[in-house]
Design an enzyme around this catalytic site. Sequence first.
Site, PDB file in Angstrom:
ATOM      1  CG  HIS A  58      30.121  32.217  88.582  1.00  0.00           C
ATOM      2  ND1 HIS A  58      29.986  33.568  88.443  1.00  0.00           N
ATOM      3  CD2 HIS A  58      29.878  31.949  89.887  1.00  0.00           C
ATOM      4  CE1 HIS A  58      29.669  34.108  89.615  1.00  0.00           C
ATOM      5  NE2 HIS A  58      29.592  33.138  90.496  1.00  0.00           N
ATOM      6  CG  HIS A 174      29.833  39.660  93.377  1.00  0.00           C
ATOM      7  ND1 HIS A 174      28.941  38.636  93.550  1.00  0.00           N
ATOM      8  CD2 HIS A 174      29.127  40.804  93.595  1.00  0.00           C
ATOM      9  CE1 HIS A 174      27.749  39.135  93.865  1.00  0.00           C
ATOM     10  NE2 HIS A 174      27.840  40.451  93.904  1.00  0.00           N
ATOM     11  CG  ASP A 307      26.264  33.245  90.618  1.00  0.00           C
ATOM     12  OD1 ASP A 307      26.953  32.587  91.419  1.00  0.00           O
ATOM     13  OD2 ASP A 307      25.808  34.374  90.887  1.00  0.00           O
TER      14      ASP A 307
END
Length: 449
Positions: A58, A174, A307
């Site tokens: 990610h 998400h 992320d």
Amino acid sequence: MNDLIIRQALIFTPEGRREGDVRIKDGVITEIGDVSSSGEEEIDAKGRWLWPGIIDAHVHFREPGVTHKEDWRSGSRAAVSGGVTTVFDMPNTVPPMTTVERLEEKRRLADEKALCNFGLFFGAGPDNLEEILKAEGVPGLKIFMADSTGDLLVDKRQDLEKIFANYDGQISVHAENQVRMDQREEMFAHREDPAVHSEIRDDLMAAEAVALAGTLALINERRLHILHMSTRAELEALEAIREEIIARDSKARVTAEVCPHHLFMDVSAYTRWGTRVQMNPPLRSEEDRRAMWRALNHGDVDMIATDHAPHRPDEKAQPYRKAPSGVPGVETSLPLMLDASFRGMCEYDDVVEWMAHKPAEIYALEKRGAIREGYAADLVLIDHRMSRTVTDDEQRSRCGWTPWAGRDLVGWPVLTVVNGHVVYRRDDRGPGQITTDEAVGTEVAVVGS
Ligand code: DOR
Ligand code: ZN
């Protein structure tokens, strides 16, 4: 092509630790154990630990379109400096990856520049199902259920239903609920302090979306992955869905990840960092943070991903509601987790599971993510005793800063190998060197696609 032997390391395999050598030929691990022959290049790894390269499933590498924040070269240099050998890039680039043609263009860019391996997520929109069904070789489909950076959004239930009913690949969400966010945005419109971010995008907003995506996966028997899980409320929703999957004998599978910033920071960080630590989903309470650690150690959360969402300091310095959300993380996740293991918060062997074995398994990567004969030689050599302080200066991400600056961490990568090529080396106390200018990364193959 290449012929490399790494000597006398403590090797972390899926079956456990063992001392020995690893031989690599043409980018593949060909021998593990006592290698008697000699190689063209030999690395003495006595006292070091050899791990499979970290898979960060990610990241936001920003190319095409937003390359003043990051591009495939800067992002992949940052990755390999942190022991990461494979990244999966998110589709919220400019333009977003909602057509096969755009995906082909991103493939070309990554191929040309990446020092690490890569997978490219396809992006879901409300009306691109035809393109979604044509996409090949992707690790999965990414759905933004609420507004975040970029303009990808699928917030209507009927659009989500259509996607889950038709797409039978891996779906990563998400999970935040747009309706609740809009309501709370209005409720807190009078507040301007960055900490309000965590009030607006609250835990129930995330849990509602987890429940909805989970239900759609359950009904349609899909493989669903919940990205950046961060709260107890979501963990409860996840548990309920998993129980239902078993009760109904559904073939659905729901997995989850947690990010380092939700493990090592909570809402108290706004005081020092302000909008710098504004991200989506936002920082949570200390209780939530602790619950995420328990869930990870207990096996309820399957894996770790960062992320990695770089934004320039001047962009981040804007007031709340103007500042973009996201923090970088691809080059600090491994040291953070090594340090957590050193301090007894988790086990080193579990970290290998969460950061290499599991991501490879969940996303069905072909022959990557573990130290096994016949597997790609994506490796990281670790000095588990090395102690260093994280600094902004040493970051290779184009954004040039890190929310972990000032932290003293024990355990650092000292050598990274991608497809059999040594791409990064740290031999002293400095930031180490990127040792190649070649784009040695390749697109990873996904089993069955
Ligand atoms: O904080 C975030 N930043 N969350 C996201 O969902 C997107 C990301 C970005 O691309 O900046
Ligand atoms: Zn993201």
